[in-house]
Scaffold this motif. Structure first.
Motif, short mmCIF file in Angstrom:
data_model
loop_
_atom_site.label_atom_id
_atom_site.label_comp_id
_atom_site.label_asym_id
_atom_site.label_seq_id
_atom_site.Cartn_x
_atom_site.Cartn_y
_atom_site.Cartn_z
N PRO A 188 0.81 -1.23 0.00
CA PRO A 188 0.00 0.00 0.00
C PRO A 188 0.84 1.27 0.00
O PRO A 188 0.48 2.26 -0.64
N ALA A 189 1.98 1.25 0.69
CA ALA A 189 2.85 2.42 0.72
C ALA A 189 3.46 2.68 -0.65
O ALA A 189 3.54 3.84 -1.09
N THR A 190 3.89 1.63 -1.33
CA THR A 190 4.47 1.79 -2.66
C THR A 190 3.46 2.35 -3.64
O THR A 190 3.76 3.25 -4.45
N ILE A 191 2.24 1.84 -3.59
CA ILE A 191 1.18 2.34 -4.47
C ILE A 191 0.91 3.81 -4.20
O ILE A 191 0.77 4.62 -5.13
N ALA A 192 0.85 4.18 -2.90
CA ALA A 192 0.59 5.58 -2.54
C ALA A 192 1.70 6.49 -3.04
O ALA A 192 1.43 7.56 -3.61
N LEU A 193 2.96 6.09 -2.86
CA LEU A 193 4.08 6.92 -3.31
C LEU A 193 4.07 7.09 -4.83
O LEU A 193 4.35 8.18 -5.34
N ASP A 194 3.74 6.02 -5.54
CA ASP A 194 3.69 6.12 -7.00
C ASP A 194 2.64 7.13 -7.45
O ASP A 194 2.80 7.79 -8.49
N GLU A 195 1.58 7.28 -6.67
CA GLU A 195 0.51 8.20 -7.06
C GLU A 195 0.76 9.63 -6.62
O GLU A 195 0.33 10.57 -7.30
N THR A 210 3.33 15.29 -7.62
CA THR A 210 2.28 16.26 -7.27
C THR A 210 0.89 15.64 -7.15
O THR A 210 -0.11 16.36 -7.16
N GLY A 211 0.81 14.32 -7.05
CA GLY A 211 -0.50 13.68 -7.02
C GLY A 211 -1.09 13.56 -5.62
O GLY A 211 -0.54 14.06 -4.64
N ARG A 212 -2.22 12.87 -5.54
CA ARG A 212 -2.90 12.62 -4.28
C ARG A 212 -3.37 11.16 -4.27
O ARG A 212 -3.63 10.57 -5.32
N HIS A 213 -3.49 10.60 -3.07
CA HIS A 213 -3.92 9.20 -2.93
C HIS A 213 -4.79 9.10 -1.70
O HIS A 213 -4.39 9.50 -0.60
N THR A 214 -6.01 8.56 -1.86
CA THR A 214 -6.97 8.51 -0.75
C THR A 214 -7.29 7.07 -0.37
O THR A 214 -7.53 6.22 -1.24
N THR A 215 -7.28 6.82 0.92
CA THR A 215 -7.68 5.52 1.48
C THR A 215 -8.71 5.77 2.58
O THR A 215 -8.81 6.89 3.11
N TYR A 216 -9.42 4.72 2.97
CA TYR A 216 -10.48 4.88 3.95
C TYR A 216 -10.19 4.01 5.19
O TYR A 216 -10.06 2.80 5.09
N GLY A 217 -10.04 4.69 6.31
CA GLY A 217 -9.86 3.99 7.58
C GLY A 217 -8.42 3.70 7.96
O GLY A 217 -8.15 3.30 9.09
N TYR A 218 -7.48 3.90 7.06
CA TYR A 218 -6.07 3.67 7.38
C TYR A 218 -5.19 4.58 6.54
O TYR A 218 -5.59 5.02 5.45
N LYS A 219 -4.00 4.86 7.05
CA LYS A 219 -3.02 5.68 6.34
C LYS A 219 -1.98 4.74 5.71
O LYS A 219 -1.30 4.01 6.44
N PRO A 220 -1.82 4.77 4.40
CA PRO A 220 -0.84 3.87 3.78
C PRO A 220 0.59 4.33 3.97
O PRO A 220 1.53 3.54 3.78
N LEU A 221 0.78 5.60 4.32
CA LEU A 221 2.12 6.16 4.51
C LEU A 221 2.23 6.76 5.90
O LEU A 221 1.25 7.28 6.44
N PRO A 222 3.44 6.74 6.49
CA PRO A 222 3.62 7.41 7.78
C PRO A 222 3.53 8.93 7.59
O PRO A 222 3.81 9.46 6.51
#
Length: 314
Positions: A66-73, A77-89
């Motif tokens: 999940p962290a790798t996917i979030a960083l790629d997005e 300058t992008g954004r990445h949204t998840t529900y109920g948890y943070k994929p990155l510190p």
């Protein structure tokens, strides 16, 4: 451990005996009865402060993917949204094409989501069936959840992992959790044990519920456009103490270098002037009884992690 320079090592060797005879190293002769012992631990960090500060996801499915996917997005300058948890510190430093960024997670709303919810109920050892499953035989996304619930049950909710729970239940949110044997419902009604002997056995209950989840949106904020600039950012934001030998009183310098060379230094109260000075320079309050752990030191071109403990005789 990174060795001291030859000059520093010779200086330490020449003063160690004198310091011990002067009573500066109480751990050598033992502690006075009833007096607390203060221990300073210092461990070398074998990478540069810049490399140590940079966040790199692990390769595991549970947290790393999940962290790798979030960083790629989100980079650059992008954004990445998840529900109920943070994929990155929060506040992690990352690098992308020679520019350095800091991650942030902000709440951008909420949503009702149907989630798989896991609870456990204790099973008496005499009632454990032959087909009970040992928790350590399960893959991490499943075993971790059951161990968290075990800890919560055994401590009556006072465990440090209680904040991961929804009441007395664990909500499967991360993709690897949803795809696990818990997420599939395969373990619903099964008995899982924490030990080979059947001690600490639980029946697993898996249900589906609608949970109102916060929306966490991750983004990256640029903080430096070169490695040199980023190094200054790291020194200002992550290093707790930056010291040079020439700026430290000799008695404190000897104690600090002994702690670096040996990995530890201890004294029994009342503390020597030199040790008090070292603690003050490291930003450690001598009177604070809580453990001071995991702080970072830059000294004599070396990078270290330090901790301070107080052992009070019972």
């Amino acid at each position: 451990m990174r060795p001291l320079s030859r000059r520093r090592a010779l200086h330490l060797a020449g003063t160690a005996t004198l310091g011990t005879l002067a009573g500066c190293s109480a751990s050598v002769f033992g502690s006075e009865d009833g007096q607390p012992e203060y221990t300073l631990n210092i461990d070398s960090i074998d990478v540069s402060p810049v490399e140590h500060a940079l966040y790199k996801p692990d390769n595991d499915d549970l947290f790393g993917q999940p962290a790798t996917i979030a960083l790629d997005e989100i980079l650059p300058t992008g954004r990445h949204t998840t529900y109920g948890y943070k994929p990155l510190p929060d506040d992690a430093y990352v690098e992308h094409e020679d520019t350095y960024y800091q991650t942030e997670n902000i709440v951008t709303g909420r949503r009702d989501v149907k989630r798989t919810v896991v609870q456990v109920s204790p099973v008496d050892k005499d009632d454990v069936p032959d087909n009970a499953i040992l928790v350590d035989s399960l893959q991490r996304p499943t075993a971790r959840v059951l161990k968290i619930l075990h800890s919560y049950t055994q401590t009556d909710g006072t465990t440090s992992s209680a904040d991961l729970l929804h009441g007395d239940a664990y909500v499967l949110r991360r993709p690897a959790e949803q795809q696990s044997r818990l997420g599939s419902g395969d373990l619903n009604g099964r008995v899982v044990t924490m030990t080979d002997s059947g001690t600490w056995a639980y029946r697993v209950h898996v249900t589906r519920e609608v949970i109102t989840e916060p929306a966490y949106t991750a983004l990256a904020i640029p903080v430096a456009d070169s490695r040199e600039t980023f190094r200054e950012v790291v020194f200002e934001s992550r290093i707790d103490a930056e010291l040079a030998p020439e700026n430290i009183p000799q008695n404190a310098q000897r104690i600090l270098e002994e702690a670096i060379a040996k990995g530890q230094y201890a004294e029994t109260a009342p503390l020597s002037t030199g040790f008090k000075t070292v603690l003050e320079l490291l930003g450690v309050d001598e009177t604070d009884s809580q453990v001071m752990n995991g702080r970072l030191l830059w000294y004599d071109e070396g990078y270290y992690r330090y901790s301070r403990y107080i052992n009070t005789p019972s």
